[in-house]
Design a protein around this motif. Structure first.
Motif, PDB file in Angstrom:
ATOM      1  N   GLN A  50      10.849  29.912  39.752  1.00 15.49           N
ATOM      2  CA  GLN A  50      10.069  28.934  39.004  1.00 15.49           C
ATOM      3  C   GLN A  50      10.271  29.146  37.501  1.00 15.49           C
ATOM      4  O   GLN A  50      10.631  30.233  37.055  1.00 15.49           O
ATOM      5  CB  GLN A  50       8.591  29.031  39.360  1.00 15.49           C
ATOM      6  CG  GLN A  50       8.292  28.741  40.836  1.00 15.49           C
ATOM      7  CD  GLN A  50       6.807  28.767  41.143  1.00 15.49           C
ATOM      8  OE1 GLN A  50       5.971  28.597  40.251  1.00 15.49           O
ATOM      9  NE2 GLN A  50       6.460  28.979  42.411  1.00 15.49           N
ATOM     10  N   THR A  51      10.061  28.095  36.742  1.00 18.17           N
ATOM     11  CA  THR A  51      10.300  28.165  35.297  1.00 18.17           C
ATOM     12  C   THR A  51       9.028  28.416  34.492  1.00 18.17           C
ATOM     13  O   THR A  51       9.100  28.785  33.322  1.00 18.17           O
ATOM     14  CB  THR A  51      10.935  26.854  34.798  1.00 18.17           C
ATOM     15  OG1 THR A  51      10.067  25.751  35.128  1.00 18.17           O
ATOM     16  CG2 THR A  51      12.296  26.632  35.464  1.00 18.17           C
ATOM     17  N   LYS A  52       7.859  28.221  35.119  1.00 18.21           N
ATOM     18  CA  LYS A  52       6.608  28.361  34.385  1.00 18.21           C
ATOM     19  C   LYS A  52       5.546  29.031  35.246  1.00 18.21           C
ATOM     20  O   LYS A  52       5.397  28.699  36.417  1.00 18.21           O
ATOM     21  CB  LYS A  52       6.108  26.981  33.931  1.00 18.21           C
ATOM     22  CG  LYS A  52       4.880  27.033  33.046  1.00 18.21           C
ATOM     23  CD  LYS A  52       4.466  25.635  32.597  1.00 18.21           C
ATOM     24  CE  LYS A  52       3.227  25.677  31.711  1.00 18.21           C
ATOM     25  NZ  LYS A  52       2.802  24.315  31.283  1.00 18.21           N
ATOM     26  N   ALA A  53       4.846  29.978  34.651  1.00 15.61           N
ATOM     27  CA  ALA A  53       3.744  30.639  35.349  1.00 15.61           C
ATOM     28  C   ALA A  53       2.460  29.830  35.160  1.00 15.61           C
ATOM     29  O   ALA A  53       2.178  29.369  34.057  1.00 15.61           O
ATOM     30  CB  ALA A  53       3.553  32.053  34.808  1.00 15.61           C
ATOM     31  N   ILE A  54       1.732  29.649  36.228  1.00 20.21           N
ATOM     32  CA  ILE A  54       0.489  28.877  36.190  1.00 20.21           C
ATOM     33  C   ILE A  54      -0.693  29.846  36.195  1.00 20.21           C
ATOM     34  O   ILE A  54      -0.772  30.742  37.037  1.00 20.21           O
ATOM     35  CB  ILE A  54       0.385  27.923  37.397  1.00 20.21           C
ATOM     36  CG1 ILE A  54       1.623  27.018  37.466  1.00 20.21           C
ATOM     37  CG2 ILE A  54      -0.892  27.104  37.307  1.00 20.21           C
ATOM     38  CD1 ILE A  54       1.791  26.125  36.252  1.00 20.21           C
TER      39      ILE A  54
ATOM     40  N   PRO B 162       6.796  33.893  35.178  1.00 26.85           N
ATOM     41  CA  PRO B 162       6.706  32.971  36.324  1.00 26.85           C
ATOM     42  C   PRO B 162       7.257  33.619  37.588  1.00 26.85           C
ATOM     43  O   PRO B 162       8.096  34.526  37.519  1.00 26.85           O
ATOM     44  CB  PRO B 162       7.567  31.784  35.884  1.00 26.85           C
ATOM     45  CG  PRO B 162       8.525  32.355  34.896  1.00 26.85           C
ATOM     46  CD  PRO B 162       7.792  33.449  34.189  1.00 26.85           C
TER      47      PRO B 162
ATOM     48  N   TRP C  26      -3.572  34.888  37.669  1.00 32.82           N
ATOM     49  CA  TRP C  26      -2.170  34.484  37.761  1.00 32.82           C
ATOM     50  C   TRP C  26      -1.627  34.838  39.142  1.00 32.82           C
ATOM     51  O   TRP C  26      -2.228  35.594  39.888  1.00 32.82           O
ATOM     52  CB  TRP C  26      -1.337  35.216  36.708  1.00 32.82           C
ATOM     53  CG  TRP C  26      -1.774  35.055  35.291  1.00 32.82           C
ATOM     54  CD1 TRP C  26      -2.872  35.632  34.691  1.00 32.82           C
ATOM     55  CD2 TRP C  26      -1.138  34.277  34.278  1.00 32.82           C
ATOM     56  NE1 TRP C  26      -2.953  35.268  33.389  1.00 32.82           N
ATOM     57  CE2 TRP C  26      -1.891  34.436  33.086  1.00 32.82           C
ATOM     58  CE3 TRP C  26       0.008  33.476  34.241  1.00 32.82           C
ATOM     59  CZ2 TRP C  26      -1.544  33.825  31.890  1.00 32.82           C
ATOM     60  CZ3 TRP C  26       0.354  32.874  33.048  1.00 32.82           C
ATOM     61  CH2 TRP C  26      -0.407  33.039  31.897  1.00 32.82           C
TER      62      TRP C  26
ATOM     63  N   THR D 139       4.452  38.897  25.455  1.00 35.77           N
ATOM     64  CA  THR D 139       4.363  37.436  25.353  1.00 35.77           C
ATOM     65  C   THR D 139       2.938  36.894  25.449  1.00 35.77           C
ATOM     66  O   THR D 139       2.702  35.729  25.120  1.00 35.77           O
ATOM     67  CB  THR D 139       5.200  36.785  26.466  1.00 35.77           C
ATOM     68  OG1 THR D 139       4.604  37.090  27.747  1.00 35.77           O
ATOM     69  CG2 THR D 139       6.642  37.294  26.448  1.00 35.77           C
TER      70      THR D 139
END
Length: 370
Positions: free
Chosen positions: A329-333, A325, A83, A320
């Motif tokens: 940003q709204t989402k962690a990749i 993120p 991550w 979780t």
């Protein structure tokens, strides 16, 4: 409570698998480590004539040894998901890697997840507890030029002087690029209570998933590998030639390792494979070294802040199952780290063929001499 036939079979299979894995690991060590040492003994003339080529070859062999360790976990289903920042982008630059420390499996995890990061593994230096010098891998780390640090207040000042001397002598003369250390100075379970007491006494945040880091080694590394580049003073010794080519330490990579349910893997599990397949999660955050303060008090605060952030990252992960993120940003990749089974089989085969070759050679010499 009676044990069912199915449960007995499952236990029996697990024990048999662990026994076979242990036997393979022992055989692997018996051929791979002596072969590494013998190859380098044979290459000593090259070290005199062309030290850069010698350390290149040593680095390749070192990477293969670490890949063998990684294969023990990989084939047991112990995989890694990454991550945060992509550290491949700085794999050719000099960097200091700060890692939280929970168990002996942390080192194995790093050996695995850094395998696909270009030249990093063969050009990295490890800082580890001196007890590792006496393990089966100790001779390899000694030859490679890793630093074994002795913990404890009574040894601290002397160890930092020795670390500085070690870096000046070996880091650039052997073309090292990444240096890995565990600033907490020990395993979480051993240091947590002491760290929390220190935090309470000094009005610092209460940390549960990490401990407050120690400044010493981090400060020595920054002073030795960054400051000389800025004031034009070479590192000294064999490193002068390398110093002229090097841009110096450019990045600090803050690395956070998280295990599902906060249950870390230890080296016994990694070897025996008796735990169910597990995904370890590794989060990276890259900082330019120019943004890291040099003054001791400011550096201490900066380092504390990194571990406070680790605490927040791990708290979020344990709640979780994912890291948060990045800011804005709204989402962690996440990125699944993979190893090639064909490549792992190839280097294992090379190790066993090398062991057979050395055995035949020594048998031949023995018969010729006696």
């Amino acid at each position: 409570m009676a044990v069912t036939l199915e449960q007995a079979r499952r236990v029996g299979y697990t024990c048999l698998k662990a026994l076979l894995r242990f036997a393979f690991m022992v055989a692997n060590n018996l051929v791979a480590i002596p072969s590494y040492v013998l190859y380098l003994i044979m290459l000593q003339p090259l070290r005199i004539l062309d030290s850069e080529s010698f350390w290149y070859i040593e680095g390749v062999l070192f990477k293969w040894l670490l890949a063998m360790v990684a294969s023990w976990g990989w084939w047991a289903g112990y995989t890694v998901v990454e991550w945060g920042d992509d550290v491949k982008a700085v794999s050719e630059d000099e960097a200091m890697v700060l890692v939280n420390h929970q168990a002996t499996g942390d080192v194995c995890t790093l050996m695995m997840c850094l395998q696909d990061k270009g030249t990093v593994v063969r050009q990295m230096m490890w800082l580890m507890d001196h007890i590792f010098k006496y393990t089966n891998f100790g001779i390899v780390s000694l030859i490679h030029g890793d630093f074994f640090i002795r913990q404890g207040r009574t040894h601290r000042d002397q160890q930092l002087v020795l670390l500085k001397d070690h870096l000046e002598k070996y880091y650039r003369s052997r073309n090292r690029k990444w240096i890995v250390l565990f600033p907490e100075g020990g395993f979480l379970r051993k240091r947590r209570e002491t760290s929390q007491a220190f935090a309470k006494k000094n009005n610092l945040p209460f940390l549960k998933h990490v401990t407050l880091p120690r400044l010493g080694a981090t400060q020595v590394i920054l002073k030795t590998l960054v400051a000389p580049q800025e004031n034009g003073t070479p590192s000294g010794g064999d490193a002068v030639r390398k110093e002229s080519k090097s841009k110096g330490l450019q990045w600090v990579i803050d690395t956070t390792i998280a295990y599902p349910k906060a249950e870390p893997l230890d080296i016994q599990t990694w070897i025996l494979g008796y735990r169910q397949p597990t995904v370890t999660h590794v989060h990276y955050r890259i900082f330019p070294v120019k943004d890291v303060p040099a003054e001791p008090e400011a550096l201490t605060n900066w380092l504390y802040q990194r571990f406070i952030e680790k605490e927040d990252l791990l708290t979020h992960f344990y709640e979780t199952g994912a890291f948060p993120p990045p800011q804005g940003q709204t989402k962690a990749i996440s990125r699944e780290m993979t190893l090639s089974n064909l490549w792992l089989v190839a280097i294992q085969s090379f190790a066993f063929l090398s062991g057979g070759m050395w055995y035949c050679l020594f048998q031949y010499l023995y018969h010729c001499l006696f």
